[in-house]
Design an enzyme around this catalytic site. Structure first.
Site, short mmCIF file in Angstrom:
data_model
loop_
_atom_site.label_atom_id
_atom_site.label_comp_id
_atom_site.label_asym_id
_atom_site.label_seq_id
_atom_site.Cartn_x
_atom_site.Cartn_y
_atom_site.Cartn_z
N ASP A 185 -43.49 -113.64 -37.41
CA ASP A 185 -43.59 -113.94 -35.98
C ASP A 185 -43.14 -115.38 -35.74
OD1 ASP A 185 -44.89 -114.75 -33.37
OD2 ASP A 185 -45.62 -112.69 -33.50
N ILE A 186 -42.36 -115.61 -34.69
CA ILE A 186 -41.88 -116.97 -34.42
C ILE A 186 -42.96 -117.86 -33.81
CG2 ILE A 186 -39.45 -116.32 -34.23
CD1 ILE A 186 -39.79 -116.61 -31.15
N ASN A 189 -50.22 -104.37 -29.17
CA ASN A 189 -50.38 -104.60 -27.73
C ASN A 189 -49.56 -103.54 -27.00
OD1 ASN A 189 -51.79 -106.84 -28.57
ND2 ASN A 189 -50.17 -108.26 -28.10
N GLY A 204 -51.28 -106.91 -22.98
CA GLY A 204 -50.75 -108.14 -23.55
C GLY A 204 -49.39 -108.01 -24.20
N GLN A 205 -48.73 -106.87 -24.03
CA GLN A 205 -47.40 -106.71 -24.64
C GLN A 205 -46.39 -107.58 -23.92
OE1 GLN A 205 -46.05 -102.61 -24.81
NE2 GLN A 205 -44.29 -103.15 -26.10
N HIS A 265 -44.26 -102.66 -31.64
CA HIS A 265 -44.41 -103.49 -32.82
C HIS A 265 -45.88 -103.61 -33.22
CE1 HIS A 265 -44.49 -106.20 -29.31
NE2 HIS A 265 -45.20 -107.05 -30.03
N HIS A 308 -48.49 -106.03 -35.13
CA HIS A 308 -48.77 -107.36 -35.67
C HIS A 308 -49.64 -107.20 -36.92
CE1 HIS A 308 -47.63 -109.84 -32.12
NE2 HIS A 308 -47.88 -108.72 -31.47
#
Length: 106
Positions: free
Chosen positions: A30-31, A86, A92-93, A99, A101
C-alpha cells in the site's frame, strides 16, 4: 476499465512494489500504509467491489483469501495479521476495484 488505477497496476502500466503476481492476482504494498506491513491483494479482472461479486467470482474470492495468510507469513506476519475489504463509499472504499487489505505490525 481504462481509468482504474488498480487495473493499470495489474497491467504493469503503473509501477508498484509487488509482493506476488500470478495470472489472476497481484499483491503489492500500500502506498499509504496503516501498519508496518500493509499490502493489497487484487484480482487482475476488474470488479468494482465485493458487493458486485456473483457466484461466478467464488473461485477468485477464495484465491484472494487463501493467498492472504501465505503472503502475510512471507512478509513477517506469521504471528497474525488483519484483513479488510472496504465496500462502497459508505464502507470507506476509495478505489473502486475489489481489493483485500492485509496488514499488521512485526
Amino acid at each position: 476499465m481504462s481509468d482504474c488505477i488498480f487495473c493499470k497496476i495489474a497491467a504493469g502500466q503503473i509501477p508498484a512494489r509487488k509482493v506476488y503476481e500470478d495470472d489472476a492476482v497481484v499483491a503489492f504494498h500500500d502506498i499509504n500504509p496503516a501498519a508496518d506491513v500493509h499490502f493489497l491483494l487484487i484480482p487482475k479482472q476488474h470488479v468494482d467491489s465485493l458487493a458486485h461479486c456473483t457466484a461466478e467470482d467464488e473461485a477468485m474470492l477464495g484465491r484472494l483469501l487463501l493467498l492472504a495468510p501465505k503472503l502475510a507469513a512471507e512478509q513477517g506476519l506469521a504471528a497474525g495479521f488483519k484483513t479488510g475489504i472496504n465496500t462502497g463509499r459508505g464502507g470507506g472504499q476509495e478505489v473502486f476495484h475489489l481489493h483485500v487489505h492485509v496488514y499488521g505490525n512485526r
